[in-house]
Design a protein around this motif. Structure first.
Motif, PDB file in Angstrom:
ATOM      1  N   GLU A 490      28.002 -52.916  84.579  1.00  0.00           N
ATOM      2  CA  GLU A 490      28.343 -54.672  85.099  1.00  0.00           C
ATOM      3  C   GLU A 490      27.829 -54.959  85.732  1.00  0.00           C
ATOM      4  O   GLU A 490      26.881 -55.680  86.663  1.00  0.00           O
ATOM      5  N   LEU A 491      26.912 -53.310  86.891  1.00  0.00           N
ATOM      6  CA  LEU A 491      25.789 -53.693  88.376  1.00  0.00           C
ATOM      7  C   LEU A 491      24.229 -54.182  87.834  1.00  0.00           C
ATOM      8  O   LEU A 491      23.722 -53.996  89.001  1.00  0.00           O
ATOM      9  N   PHE A 492      24.102 -53.663  86.890  1.00  0.00           N
ATOM     10  CA  PHE A 492      22.874 -53.530  86.184  1.00  0.00           C
ATOM     11  C   PHE A 492      22.020 -55.198  85.372  1.00  0.00           C
ATOM     12  O   PHE A 492      23.307 -54.905  84.213  1.00  0.00           O
ATOM     13  N   SER A 493      21.542 -55.575  85.295  1.00  0.00           N
ATOM     14  CA  SER A 493      21.405 -57.596  84.165  1.00  0.00           C
ATOM     15  C   SER A 493      20.951 -56.693  82.876  1.00  0.00           C
ATOM     16  O   SER A 493      20.422 -57.228  82.362  1.00  0.00           O
ATOM     17  N   ASP A 494      19.152 -55.957  83.244  1.00  0.00           N
ATOM     18  CA  ASP A 494      18.547 -55.081  82.315  1.00  0.00           C
ATOM     19  C   ASP A 494      18.891 -55.107  81.260  1.00  0.00           C
ATOM     20  O   ASP A 494      19.823 -53.842  80.977  1.00  0.00           O
ATOM     21  N   ASN A 495      18.950 -55.545  80.197  1.00  0.00           N
ATOM     22  CA  ASN A 495      19.424 -54.309  78.567  1.00  0.00           C
ATOM     23  C   ASN A 495      18.846 -53.524  78.637  1.00  0.00           C
ATOM     24  O   ASN A 495      19.431 -52.558  77.729  1.00  0.00           O
ATOM     25  N   ASP A 496      17.265 -53.257  79.277  1.00  0.00           N
ATOM     26  CA  ASP A 496      16.101 -52.776  78.868  1.00  0.00           C
ATOM     27  C   ASP A 496      17.020 -51.323  79.425  1.00  0.00           C
ATOM     28  O   ASP A 496      17.364 -49.886  78.679  1.00  0.00           O
ATOM     29  N   LEU A 497      17.635 -51.094  80.493  1.00  0.00           N
ATOM     30  CA  LEU A 497      18.332 -50.090  81.394  1.00  0.00           C
ATOM     31  C   LEU A 497      19.532 -49.693  80.405  1.00  0.00           C
ATOM     32  O   LEU A 497      19.330 -48.878  79.923  1.00  0.00           O
ATOM     33  N   ARG A 531      27.079 -64.433  97.740  1.00  0.00           N
ATOM     34  CA  ARG A 531      26.204 -64.613  98.805  1.00  0.00           C
ATOM     35  C   ARG A 531      27.477 -63.662  99.250  1.00  0.00           C
ATOM     36  O   ARG A 531      26.098 -63.904 100.840  1.00  0.00           O
ATOM     37  N   THR A 532      28.021 -62.888  99.694  1.00  0.00           N
ATOM     38  CA  THR A 532      28.489 -62.069 100.669  1.00  0.00           C
ATOM     39  C   THR A 532      28.876 -60.716 100.838  1.00  0.00           C
ATOM     40  O   THR A 532      28.599 -60.644 102.064  1.00  0.00           O
ATOM     41  N   LEU A 533      28.516 -60.092  99.739  1.00  0.00           N
ATOM     42  CA  LEU A 533      28.887 -59.240  99.492  1.00  0.00           C
ATOM     43  C   LEU A 533      27.223 -58.136  99.165  1.00  0.00           C
ATOM     44  O   LEU A 533      26.490 -58.274  99.067  1.00  0.00           O
ATOM     45  N   THR A 534      27.894 -57.257 100.083  1.00  0.00           N
ATOM     46  CA  THR A 534      26.518 -55.783  99.830  1.00  0.00           C
ATOM     47  C   THR A 534      26.460 -54.957  98.603  1.00  0.00           C
ATOM     48  O   THR A 534      27.499 -54.250  98.355  1.00  0.00           O
ATOM     49  N   SER A 535      24.988 -54.677  98.278  1.00  0.00           N
ATOM     50  CA  SER A 535      25.253 -53.744  96.916  1.00  0.00           C
ATOM     51  C   SER A 535      24.988 -52.795  97.363  1.00  0.00           C
ATOM     52  O   SER A 535      24.345 -52.423  98.868  1.00  0.00           O
ATOM     53  N   HIS A 536      25.389 -51.137  96.325  1.00  0.00           N
ATOM     54  CA  HIS A 536      24.944 -49.935  97.349  1.00  0.00           C
ATOM     55  C   HIS A 536      23.371 -49.045  97.249  1.00  0.00           C
ATOM     56  O   HIS A 536      23.020 -48.409  97.921  1.00  0.00           O
ATOM     57  N   ARG A 537      22.849 -51.037  96.299  1.00  0.00           N
ATOM     58  CA  ARG A 537      21.071 -50.273  96.767  1.00  0.00           C
ATOM     59  C   ARG A 537      20.733 -51.353  97.972  1.00  0.00           C
ATOM     60  O   ARG A 537      19.578 -52.019  98.039  1.00  0.00           O
TER      61      ARG A 537
END
Length: 584
Positions: A490-497, A531-537
């Motif tokens: 859910e955290l990665f949009s790239d389907n190749d990953l 718009r408001t929360l940051t990711s672990h990346r």
């Protein structure tokens, strides 16, 4: 009439035995079926006339009594939740497939009013590969006629708990067919009350469906009654316009009351349904291609929109900047917000705090903020996801043990590993091995401490590793029989990953092993989070691309697995599915 009518029962997800009728065709060599879902208040007998009128003699027909209706158990007009009834459909169709050897690809749905919303929600949330979906007057928005009625019912439900509302609908408001109206008035099986939890659940599901109809990948026909006193027409049209499948139809039946398929001139509607079903079966089943939804389509464009910076002077930017500053200020008092700000709101540390589900701040203001934070709908969905993972892990570990196969658990992105170790604690017998992996050194250390704390050192190992490294996954020894991927894809949009990960997972598992995987098909706070929360990346914005269940399932199947089971939370956000490794 070329049918034999049988009255049967099937066992649903919670062990409840639900009633259904089966009209078996005397000539159905291709194993095709029509499955019918009745209106609210009614039962399967009220749709029995369609078996003859649809004039599809080479189809079997099925119709259930929803729980709390007709011959099925439960308080009249009530159920544990709307989502429980949607899951009943999943078990009903699985029962049809297993008992009568009719695959979903050979099933068409004909559903009316509340039954139409239930069926459409099932198609959206579970992504079954059915052939056609025919919805008559779907109850996406019931006309309550009292101003602010929904808001008032929501408040009363919070204050009083569940209670019942008597239907204002009279038979003469449903149909011009006087005989059918009279039958409605004198039918003892008609439940003329509905529980407030079912009504509010219907509203919530319908609102979500209309907004997210682009993630329904089934040929769909919508029949709208032109003189409907019971439901609004606009949401039906909005739903239709957002449907993704090219084979879709919308018909307004002028002068028709709400009981579309039971109206005086219903042959007009019935002919449209018959033609639509026949045309959908005129060619082999063909699933739309959703494997490139990360590169083109609605979910891709929405994620791009939320990634794009807002104009510096716009009111929207000022609003979200203020919200972000409030979160940073609150993190000075709240431990939950502090963890989110320091490690990312999608980090393993944040999830572990959410799983613990208790205020851990030392000051009163922080405790209040923690409580509000933990009560956010997304975090409630995360905790429901954890429960569903635990339930499915226990179910399939038991199945492996029954088949005398080793239970070797693998989690490729375990965070702190709490949800897996909690699930293992519920198993009647310890697994042969537990291998937990995560990319984060912080998560690995926390997970190793949990393993030590629970005395699982002899069977459990936690290592630092990349969940997208195909070769690393493929070389796992011994091969797993029960693998879990929770909250990662859910955290990665790239389907190749995902393809890289799933390819490695396939090689890391024994034949017939089970893969438990999660999905996020919808979120009511998608823009707020972006718009408001940051990711672990490295402090990047947490921009989610939501995957439809159809897309998630297609990626899993492309890797060589076959989906066999699924759960979803009552909010319609997080799914937990099970697929089995199939070898050619």
């Amino acid at each position: 009439m070329p049918y034999n009518n049988n009255q049967q029962h099937f066992t649903s997800h919670d062990g409840t035995s639900l009633f259904y009728q089966h009209w078996a065709s005397s000539h159905n060599p291709e194993k095709k079926a029509i499955v019918m879902f009745h209106r609210g208040h009614e039962h399967s007998g009220r749709m029995a006339h369609l078996v003859e009128e649809l004039d599809l003699p080479d189809f079997d027909f099925f119709a259930w009594d929803a729980r709390g209706h007709g011959e099925s158990p439960g308080e009249r007009g009530d159920a544990p939740s709307f989502s429980a009834c949607v899951k009943d459909i999943q078990y009903f169709v699985q029962h049809i497939e297993q008992t009568y050897a009719i695959p979903p690809e050979n099933i068409a749905i004909v559903a009316q009013s509340v039954g139409a919303v239930l069926a459409a929600t099932w198609v959206h949330d579970y992504a079954p590969k059915i052939r056609a979906l025919c919805l008559a007057s779907p109850a996406f928005d019931i006309k309550l006629y009292v101003p602010f009625a929904k808001q008032g019912l929501t408040l009363l439900n919070k204050l009083r708990g569940n209670f019942f509302i008597q239907s204002y609908v009279k038979a003469k408001m449903l149909t011009h067919d006087l005989d059918r109206a009279q039958q409605y008035d004198h039918d003892p099986k008609i439940a003329k009350a509905i529980s407030v939890r079912m009504l509010l659940g219907l509203y919530d599901a319908a609102e979500r469906l209309v907004k997210d109809a682009q993630n329904i990948y089934v040929p769909t026909q919508v029949l709208c009654s032109g003189a409907d006193f019971v439901v609004q027409q606009k949401p039906q049209r909005d739903f239709y316009e957002r449907l993704a499948h090219p084979n879709k139809e919308f018909h307004v039946l002028e002068g028709f009351f709400h009981d579309t398929l039971g109206e005086q001139n219903r042959e007009i509607a019935v002919k449209k349904v018959r033609r639509f079903i026949q045309q959908c079966f005129a060619h082999p089943y063909d699933m739309p291609d959703v494997l490139n939804a990360d590169k083109i389509g609605a979910s891709c464009s929405t994620a791009e929109q939320f990634s794009q910076a807002l104009p510096k002077t716009s009111l929207k930017k000022l609003f979200w900047d203020l919200t972000q500053r409030q979160l940073k200020f609150g993190s000075q008092f709240s431990k939950g917000l502090k963890i989110g700000e320091q490690t990312g709101y999608d980090s393993g540390s944040t999830l572990d705090f959410v799983y613990r589900n208790q205020s851990e701040s030392q000051n009163l203001l922080g405790k209040v903020i923690d409580q509000q934070y933990l009560n956010a709908i997304g975090w409630r969905g995360i905790r429901a996801r954890k429960q569903n993972i635990e339930s499915l892990l226990e179910k399939y570990a038991a199945l492996l043990a029954k088949k005398r196969k080793p239970v070797r658990i693998l989690d490729i992105a375990a965070g702190h590993g709490r949800y897996i170790l909690d699930a293992v604690a519920q198993l009647p017998k310890q697994p042969e091995s537990i291998l937990l992996r995560d990319y984060s050194e912080l998560n690995v250390k926390a997970g190793q401490a949990l393993i030590q704390e629970r005395g699982l050192n002899e069977i459990a190992t936690f290592v630092q590793a990349d969940a997208f490294d195909t070769a690393s996954l493929a070389n796992i020894k011994p091969k797993a029989t029960l693998a879990v991927v929770s909250g990662l894809y859910e955290l990665f949009s790239d389907n190749d990953l995902l393809r890289q990960s799933l390819t490695g997972l396939y090689k890391a598992m024994l034949k017939d092993g089970y893969l438990i995987y999660t999905g996020q098909i919808w979120h009511p706070q998608q823009e707020f989070i972006a718009r408001t929360l940051t990711s672990h990346r490295q402090g990047e914005a947490w921009v989610m691309r939501l995957r439809s269940q159809a897309e998630m399932d297609a990626l899993v199947e492309q890797a060589g697995f076959k989906k066999i089971d699924q759960c979803i939370d009552e909010f319609g956000i997080f799914t937990v599915s099970v697929a089995q490794k199939i070898e050619p």
